[in-house]
Design an enzyme around this catalytic site. Structure first.
Site, PDB file in Angstrom:
ATOM      1  N   ASP A  44       0.823  -1.221   0.000  1.00 38.78           N
ATOM      2  CA  ASP A  44       0.000   0.000   0.000  1.00 38.78           C
ATOM      3  C   ASP A  44       0.855   1.268   0.000  1.00 38.78           C
ATOM      4  OD1 ASP A  44      -2.351  -1.695   0.362  1.00 38.78           O
ATOM      5  OD2 ASP A  44      -1.725  -1.845   2.448  1.00 38.78           O
ATOM      6  N   HIS A  72      -4.103  -2.243  -6.477  1.00 37.46           N
ATOM      7  CA  HIS A  72      -3.384  -1.018  -6.824  1.00 37.46           C
ATOM      8  C   HIS A  72      -4.392   0.010  -7.317  1.00 37.46           C
ATOM      9  CE1 HIS A  72       0.521  -3.507  -7.712  1.00 37.46           C
ATOM     10  NE2 HIS A  72       0.125  -3.566  -6.466  1.00 37.46           N
TER      11      HIS A  72
END
Length: 448
Positions: A44, A72
């Protein structure tokens, strides 16, 4: 999502002709180099946005290892794209998207059944609930390790043979999990319908990659999934993913030699986050963590879970650098720190009042570490409009330079603002590290 000789190749709508820039070679017959973007923390970090930037002049963007458990998010022109399996660089209509390492086909409902039995304990004295994404990656890699998995090349080769193997595999799992319900005929019908759709996009991965490396000049980019601290071998085991998401996974995932690895971008969020359970030494389970979570909009793309937040931990980033050998850093979401009077950075660990010179592998030890922090002054001003390093406030520049000095990684830094998707800046880090490295080379040449 596993291993296979066959690999999916998808064009985003354009040719894969080179856009200039030529190959970078380090010796005869090496061929094109492959630049790699990897997460340096627990995922992340903003890899998708960095890849989107670097993919603007790329010819190929590749994903390898892992599966659709890695989310993503990329925002382009105020449009948000969420990717789980496709490389995020596919937004560029001129790239060829390449999914290396094929697919191991798993059985629907298997993960949920396994997790349900795991929670019950099945008579075991210790039950570990990992808090995974529930996308079936664990069973897929279990099948891979047990050498019972069914691969894309199997699906496309002889469907009757594939069907027989599927039935045997399904019965094996039903014997392991008696309450598991599988519509074998129905699942086979679904898979058969995929064959004609998938076949034009599948090629032998090793051969395809070799041709890309040794053909005409190309710019090839690899988008890593997950991150170093989630690697099955080097991460915070057992709270990790099922694949190798460090630089070694690029070679095994794409079937390419290490000599073709070019730049290795380590993507570092300006603070630290983690999804799920497991040790998190620099976590701030307080108003600081809440503020980071809120300002950073820290919610998992795949799971929808809130991310745990804490100060930047350079001990774990240094550990990731030891494994991956980053040649450049990408620093993301610096603007989330704009509101802090002072900012802490973890620089060392102590256990029982003694410094630990390495990142502990054992989870029990990692839970006991006491983080040693350096406190830096905040800048208390908006950095979201900065387009170059020089436009950052002085204390923000000092923060970036501190990270650079601690890690000793020269090269580029990529800044992007979480609050302004159109602000995406590439700027050189300060030249001090590069200058220091040049000095060291000079000293060595003089025998010093």
């Amino acid at each position: 999502m596993g291993t296979a000789a066959a690999t999916a190749v998808m064009s985003a709508g354009g040719s894969d002709a080179a856009h200039g820039g030529g190959p970078r070679v380090s010796g005869p017959n090496v061929g094109n180099r492959v630049d790699v973007v990897l997460g340096a923390q627990w995922g992340d970090e903003g890899k998708g946005k960095v890849v989107d930037l670097l993919a603007q002049d790329a010819d190929m963007v590749c994903r390898c290892q892992g599966g659709n458990n890695a989310g993503h998010t990329v925002v382009v022109d105020s449009v948000e794209y969420d990717f789980h399996l496709l490389p995020s660089g596919i937004i560029n209509p001129s790239v060829t998207a390449f999914i290396g390492n094929g697919v191991v086909i798993h059985l629907p409902g298997l993960f949920e059944e396994a997790e349900k039995n795991e929670k019950k304990g099945k008579g075991q004295s210790v039950v570990i609930v990992l808090g995974t994404t529930k996308k079936g990656i664990g069973p897929v890699y279990s099948a891979k390790a047990a050498r019972s998995g069914l691969r894309i090349c199997d699906l496309l080769s002889d469907f009757e043979e594939f069907s027989e193997r599927y039935k045997v595999l399904a019965q094996q799992y039903k014997s392991m999990y008696p309450t598991l319900e599988i519509d074998i005929d129905g699942e086979l019908e679904k898979l058969k319908a995929y064959v004609d759709r998938i076949k034009p996009m599948v090629q032998d991965g090793v051969y395809y990659m070799y041709e890309a490396l040794h053909g005409r000049p190309k710019k090839i980019l690899v988008e890593g999934a997950n991150a170093a601290l989630l690697d099955i071998d080097f991460g915070t085991y057992p709270f990790v993913t099922s694949s190798n998401c460090t630089v070694g996974g690029v070679c095994t995932g794409l079937g390419m030699p290490p000599q073709n690895v070019g730049e290795v971008y380590g993507v570092v969020k300006a603070y630290t986050t983690r999804v799920g359970i497991g040790a998190f030494p620099s976590e701030q389970d307080n108003e600081i963590g809440d503020l980071l979570q809120t300002r950073g909009k820290e919610v998992g793309v795949t799971t929808g879970r809130k991310r745990r937040c804490g100060w930047l931990d350079l001990v774990l980033v240094k550990y990731a650098h030891m494994i991956n050998g980053f040649t450049a850093l990408a620093l993301t979401k610096l603007d989330i720190l704009d509101v802090f009077e002072e900012i802490k950075v973890g620089v060392a660990y102590k256990v029982d009042e003694e410094l630990v010179p390495y990142f502990p592998a054992n989870q029990e030890v990692l839970h006991k570490v006491e983080v040693q922090y350096e406190t830096l002054p905040g800048w208390k001003s908006d950095t979201s409009t900065a387009r170059t390093f020089e436009e950052l406030p002085e204390n923000a520049q000092k923060y970036v330079r501190f990270i650079e000095d601690q890690l000793g990684v020269p090269g580029k830094s990529v800044f992007y603002s979480a609050s302004s998707d159109h602000i995406l800046t590439i700027a050189p880090f300060s030249n001090r590290v590069a200058g220091l490295l040049r000095s060291l080379k000079t000293w060595k040449s003089h025998g010093i």
